[in-house]
Write a protein that holds these residues in place. Structure first.
Motif, PDB file in Angstrom:
ATOM      1  N   THR A   1       0.305  -0.816   0.055  1.00 60.29           N
ATOM      2  CA  THR A   1       0.163  -0.088   0.379  1.00 60.29           C
ATOM      3  C   THR A   1       0.727   1.153   0.456  1.00 60.29           C
ATOM      4  O   THR A   1       2.377   1.261  -0.168  1.00 60.29           O
ATOM      5  CB  THR A   1      -0.532  -0.059   1.062  1.00 60.29           C
ATOM      6  N   TYR A   2       0.577   2.164  -0.201  1.00 59.33           N
ATOM      7  CA  TYR A   2       0.738   3.337  -0.063  1.00 59.33           C
ATOM      8  C   TYR A   2       1.563   3.597   1.390  1.00 59.33           C
ATOM      9  O   TYR A   2       3.169   3.951   1.530  1.00 59.33           O
ATOM     10  CB  TYR A   2       0.216   4.921  -0.845  1.00 59.33           C
ATOM     11  N   GLU A   3       1.128   3.156   2.151  1.00 62.32           N
ATOM     12  CA  GLU A   3       1.127   3.781   3.747  1.00 62.32           C
ATOM     13  C   GLU A   3       2.817   2.915   4.026  1.00 62.32           C
ATOM     14  O   GLU A   3       3.932   2.938   4.100  1.00 62.32           O
ATOM     15  CB  GLU A   3       0.298   3.865   4.623  1.00 62.32           C
ATOM     16  N   THR A   4       2.555   1.688   3.277  1.00 61.39           N
ATOM     17  CA  THR A   4       3.662   0.716   4.524  1.00 61.39           C
ATOM     18  C   THR A   4       4.565   0.593   2.832  1.00 61.39           C
ATOM     19  O   THR A   4       5.773   0.872   3.577  1.00 61.39           O
ATOM     20  CB  THR A   4       3.178  -0.649   3.783  1.00 61.39           C
ATOM     21  N   TYR A   5       4.519   1.322   1.444  1.00 57.03           N
ATOM     22  CA  TYR A   5       6.070   1.717   1.321  1.00 57.03           C
ATOM     23  C   TYR A   5       6.657   2.839   1.429  1.00 57.03           C
ATOM     24  O   TYR A   5       7.582   2.557   1.042  1.00 57.03           O
ATOM     25  CB  TYR A   5       5.387   1.882  -0.779  1.00 57.03           C
ATOM     26  N   LEU A   6       5.515   3.858   2.169  1.00 56.87           N
ATOM     27  CA  LEU A   6       6.187   5.005   2.270  1.00 56.87           C
ATOM     28  C   LEU A   6       7.529   4.634   3.352  1.00 56.87           C
ATOM     29  O   LEU A   6       8.647   5.193   3.574  1.00 56.87           O
ATOM     30  CB  LEU A   6       5.258   6.465   2.984  1.00 56.87           C
ATOM     31  N   ALA A   7       6.971   3.884   3.949  1.00 54.84           N
ATOM     32  CA  ALA A   7       7.100   3.830   5.326  1.00 54.84           C
ATOM     33  C   ALA A   7       8.262   3.334   5.421  1.00 54.84           C
ATOM     34  O   ALA A   7       9.515   2.725   6.196  1.00 54.84           O
ATOM     35  CB  ALA A   7       6.151   3.107   6.813  1.00 54.84           C
TER      36      ALA A   7
ATOM     37  N   ILE B   1       9.748   7.334   5.448  1.00 54.20           N
ATOM     38  CA  ILE B   1       9.229   8.166   6.572  1.00 54.20           C
ATOM     39  C   ILE B   1       7.507   8.105   6.631  1.00 54.20           C
ATOM     40  O   ILE B   1       7.485   7.140   6.426  1.00 54.20           O
ATOM     41  CB  ILE B   1       9.588   9.676   4.878  1.00 54.20           C
ATOM     42  N   GLU B   2       7.195   9.192   7.598  1.00 55.79           N
ATOM     43  CA  GLU B   2       6.347   8.493   8.454  1.00 55.79           C
ATOM     44  C   GLU B   2       4.949   8.893   7.149  1.00 55.79           C
ATOM     45  O   GLU B   2       4.779  10.059   6.998  1.00 55.79           O
ATOM     46  CB  GLU B   2       5.820   9.779   9.358  1.00 55.79           C
ATOM     47  N   PRO B   3       4.061   7.852   6.904  1.00 60.36           N
ATOM     48  CA  PRO B   3       2.959   8.863   5.637  1.00 60.36           C
ATOM     49  C   PRO B   3       2.719   9.990   6.063  1.00 60.36           C
ATOM     50  O   PRO B   3       1.262   9.797   7.447  1.00 60.36           O
ATOM     51  CB  PRO B   3       2.637   7.339   5.816  1.00 60.36           C
TER      52      PRO B   3
ATOM     53  N   GLN C   1      -1.307   9.403   7.604  1.00 56.38           N
ATOM     54  CA  GLN C   1      -1.427   8.994   8.534  1.00 56.38           C
ATOM     55  C   GLN C   1      -1.701   9.491   9.380  1.00 56.38           C
ATOM     56  O   GLN C   1      -2.189   8.863  11.645  1.00 56.38           O
ATOM     57  CB  GLN C   1      -0.495   7.241   8.799  1.00 56.38           C
ATOM     58  N   LEU C   2      -1.449  10.569   9.366  1.00 61.04           N
ATOM     59  CA  LEU C   2      -0.620  11.683  10.554  1.00 61.04           C
ATOM     60  C   LEU C   2      -2.551  12.393  11.232  1.00 61.04           C
ATOM     61  O   LEU C   2      -2.743  12.571  10.632  1.00 61.04           O
ATOM     62  CB  LEU C   2      -0.124  12.436  10.431  1.00 61.04           C
ATOM     63  N   THR C   3      -3.172  11.848  11.992  1.00 61.39           N
ATOM     64  CA  THR C   3      -3.986  12.467  13.347  1.00 61.39           C
ATOM     65  C   THR C   3      -3.853  12.669  14.826  1.00 61.39           C
ATOM     66  O   THR C   3      -2.906  12.426  15.530  1.00 61.39           O
ATOM     67  CB  THR C   3      -5.257  11.146  12.747  1.00 61.39           C
ATOM     68  N   MET C   4      -4.650  13.182  15.218  1.00 64.78           N
ATOM     69  CA  MET C   4      -4.753  13.356  16.448  1.00 64.78           C
ATOM     70  C   MET C   4      -4.813  12.124  17.481  1.00 64.78           C
ATOM     71  O   MET C   4      -3.934  12.049  18.582  1.00 64.78           O
ATOM     72  CB  MET C   4      -5.747  13.660  17.538  1.00 64.78           C
ATOM     73  N   ASN C   5      -4.898  10.955  16.597  1.00 56.62           N
ATOM     74  CA  ASN C   5      -4.422   9.877  17.534  1.00 56.62           C
ATOM     75  C   ASN C   5      -3.436   8.528  16.913  1.00 56.62           C
ATOM     76  O   ASN C   5      -2.943   7.862  17.877  1.00 56.62           O
ATOM     77  CB  ASN C   5      -5.511   8.680  17.159  1.00 56.62           C
ATOM     78  N   TRP C   6      -2.222   9.451  16.761  1.00 56.57           N
ATOM     79  CA  TRP C   6      -1.746   9.143  15.593  1.00 56.57           C
ATOM     80  C   TRP C   6      -0.223   8.782  16.705  1.00 56.57           C
ATOM     81  O   TRP C   6      -0.155   7.139  16.565  1.00 56.57           O
ATOM     82  CB  TRP C   6      -0.727  10.001  14.866  1.00 56.57           C
ATOM     83  N   PRO C   7       0.440   8.790  17.934  1.00 57.11           N
ATOM     84  CA  PRO C   7       0.494   8.436  19.148  1.00 57.11           C
ATOM     85  C   PRO C   7       0.235   7.260  19.797  1.00 57.11           C
ATOM     86  O   PRO C   7       0.543   5.996  20.910  1.00 57.11           O
ATOM     87  CB  PRO C   7       0.915   9.951  20.100  1.00 57.11           C
ATOM     88  N   MET C   8      -1.404   6.565  19.491  1.00 62.15           N
ATOM     89  CA  MET C   8      -1.720   5.329  20.087  1.00 62.15           C
ATOM     90  C   MET C   8      -1.441   4.673  19.212  1.00 62.15           C
ATOM     91  O   MET C   8      -2.157   3.209  19.704  1.00 62.15           O
ATOM     92  CB  MET C   8      -3.454   6.274  19.772  1.00 62.15           C
TER      93      MET C   8
ATOM     94  N   LEU D   1       9.592  16.570   8.386  1.00 62.00           N
ATOM     95  CA  LEU D   1       8.844  16.858   9.460  1.00 62.00           C
ATOM     96  C   LEU D   1       8.543  15.239   9.709  1.00 62.00           C
ATOM     97  O   LEU D   1       8.453  14.612  10.205  1.00 62.00           O
ATOM     98  CB  LEU D   1       7.666  17.044   9.559  1.00 62.00           C
ATOM     99  N   ASN D   2       8.111  14.646   8.083  1.00 60.64           N
ATOM    100  CA  ASN D   2       7.393  12.996   8.110  1.00 60.64           C
ATOM    101  C   ASN D   2       8.973  12.397   8.314  1.00 60.64           C
ATOM    102  O   ASN D   2       8.213  11.070   8.875  1.00 60.64           O
ATOM    103  CB  ASN D   2       7.901  13.432   6.147  1.00 60.64           C
ATOM    104  N   TYR D   3      10.802  12.991   7.999  1.00 62.04           N
ATOM    105  CA  TYR D   3      11.201  11.936   8.378  1.00 62.04           C
ATOM    106  C   TYR D   3      11.566  12.263  10.306  1.00 62.04           C
ATOM    107  O   TYR D   3      11.329  11.090  10.523  1.00 62.04           O
ATOM    108  CB  TYR D   3      12.974  12.660   7.565  1.00 62.04           C
ATOM    109  N   ASP D   4      11.447  13.412  10.294  1.00 64.08           N
ATOM    110  CA  ASP D   4      11.633  13.110  11.723  1.00 64.08           C
ATOM    111  C   ASP D   4      10.326  12.054  12.873  1.00 64.08           C
ATOM    112  O   ASP D   4      10.584  11.516  13.774  1.00 64.08           O
ATOM    113  CB  ASP D   4      11.225  14.831  12.758  1.00 64.08           C
TER     114      ASP D   4
END
Length: 497
Positions: A272-278, A283-285, A288-295, A465-468
């Motif tokens: 998938t797009y997300e797994t390929y980027l990761a 990098i962090e796709p 996937q960034l939402t307020m629930n990301w740390p969970m 930021l995506n790399y961080d």
């Protein structure tokens, strides 16, 4: 007579066309057969090479120490005790896998870590089991040298082998399934990364077929119909190395999903797009960034704090050793800064640290006094740099005083870059989730620093930021070692700013 002749010509033409079609299929099949043969022989060739290298290095080190020829110098027990763990260690990190990119810092870092583990195992085997009741000919120094030299040679020759492999695979295709925002983003990232791959872009939307993936860019690929994807070895004669689903999975027709899953079980590389980027671009796709990301599952801060404690001990030890061994360089840089421009030797500035706690950072001054009142971003060939400033920035010498920040706990050796508090305020207003990067301690070097140059605008800042955030979520020993490897490469070869 004329009609008969015409019919004969048509038959001949038809026969000729069918012959050429068969010949084309045979050529394609022969190409794929050769590729399969190369992939199957690849692990065996590397295994035999490693067996030879371990034996040759071991024999050579003994010869250099004692001058004894190979047959008389080899202790087969010791050789076997070195060879077996070494080969297992390389196998565990994918060193015999054709698909592993052995040019990446990730592979080098894992090889280094595995080699340390192998050394511990080998010494335990030799001096507790193998040597029991036997007077060994091989001194500890010889064993130690063999355990250092083999990983070095292994990393070196695998790096060049991967370069040859990349040339061999030039022209292979990446098939992007989806011609929307994600498809364009993925294509742009892969083009910037380079690698010589061709791109096949397919879509479920008939109105996009025949258009350019990126409007106005004649070099971007033409979008094709989804029917072209049959999950065979190739599309239009191009070997498809990877399929990436760059569209929302819930929008994929059920029949196509069924075929795609079947192809995945048959061994085709589909992501998938997300797994390929990761997993590939690391990098962090952004999707996937939402307020629930740390969970989310896999978030590093939800794990044991053991590595964090070990990392702090490593930081303290490295800072102390750095001050001792780099003291001549520190003094020389300080003198050079003072002689080449007016003003203080050390530049200090308030930066945002762990959990948004401000702290004072220290660096060798590389710009003229008052330059911080100008542009917020540093650019290539910035005219604010002093005559020595560009050099000490490129070689990272300007950051050596930050060892003091590491020692007192404001910084770690490795982590996201500590940014100026004035910049951070603006970033947090413009970029949602920017504050997540402060979940870990900032560092002198980090994943974004070694993969992306200094930010020159908001677009660069967002990309960094995506790399961080990838680091924040997944930091580990292997990733930290990879960052150290890439940092050393950048310092030695003058990469980056």
């Amino acid at each position: 007579m004329e009609n008969s002749t015409k019919r004969n010509l048509e038959k001949t033409s038809s026969l000729s066309g069918s012959i050429f079609a068969v010949t084309g299929e045979e050529v394609e099949e022969r190409t794929h057969w050769k590729r399969k043969l190369v992939i199957r022989l690849y692990p065996l060739v590397l295994l035999l090479t490693d067996i030879f290298l371990v034996s040759a290095i071991f024999a050579l080190t003994i010869y250099l120490h004692s001058g004894v020829d190979f047959p008389h110098s080899i202790s087969r027990r010791v050789l076997f005790a070195i060879m077996l763990p070494s080969i297992i260690g390389v196998y565990m990190i994918g060193g015999y896998n054709y698909a592993t990119d052995k040019r990446q810092a990730r592979f080098v870092s894992e090889h280094i870590i595995a080699s340390i583990g192998v050394a511990v195992v080998v010494f335990c085997l030799i001096y507790s089991i193998v040597s029991y009741g036997v007077n060994l000919k091989s001194p500890r120094l010889v064993v130690g040298e063999a355990l250092v030299l083999f990983p070095a040679v292994s990393i070196f020759y695998r790096y060049f082998l991967s370069r040859v492999q990349a040339r061999y695979e030039r022209g292979n295709a990446v098939c992007i399934i989806g011609a929307g925002r994600r498809g364009r983003d993925l294509y742009t990232r892969l083009v910037k990364r380079g690698g010589g791959h061709e791109f096949i872009v397919v879509t479920f939307r008939p109105e996009l077929v025949g258009t350019r993936l990126i409007a106005g860019d004649s070099t971007s690929p033409l979008v094709e119909a989804i029917e072209n994807v049959t999950f065979q070895s190739s599309i239009r004669g191009k070997y498809v190395e990877q399929y990436v689903v760059a569209t929302e999975v819930e929008r994929i027709p059920e029949e196509f999903s069924r075929r795609m899953v079947s192809a995945l079980f048959l061994g085709h590389k589909i992501a998938t797009y997300e797994t390929y980027l990761a997993n590939t671009l690391r990098i962090e796709p952004p999707s996937q960034l939402t307020m629930n990301w740390p969970m989310m599952d896999g978030f590093r801060l939800n794990r044991s704090v053991s590595y964090d404690r070990a990392k702090r001990l490593i930081d303290i030890a490295a800072a102390l050793l750095g001050f001792v061994f780099a003291s001549p360089l520190l003094i020389a840089t300080a003198i050079a800064v003072k002689l080449t421009s007016a003003g203080p030797i050390i530049f200090s500035q308030v930066r945002t640290g762990h959990r948004e706690k401000p702290f004072m950072i220290f660096k060798f001054r590389s710009m003229r006094v008052g330059s911080e009142k100008g542009a917020k971003y540093t650019s290539v060939n910035d005219d604010r740099l002093t005559s020595i400033g560009a050099f000490i920035r490129k070689t990272r010498l300007d950051e050596m005083p930050q060892l003091w920040n590491v020692l007192i706990g404001d910084l770690s050796l490795i982590g996201p870059r500590a940014e100026w508090v004035d910049l951070v305020k603006g970033y947090e207003e413009r970029f949602p989730f920017y504050h997540f990067r402060h979940a870990v301690k900032p560092g002198i070097t980090g994943w974004a620093q070694v993969n992306y140059s200094y930010g020159a605008n908001d677009e660069d800042t967002l990309e960094k930021l995506n790399y961080d955030l990838y680091y924040v979520r997944r930091y580990s020993l292997s990733l930290d070692v990879a960052i150290v490897v890439k940092t050393c490469y950048m310092i030695l070869f003058g990469k980056g700013m």
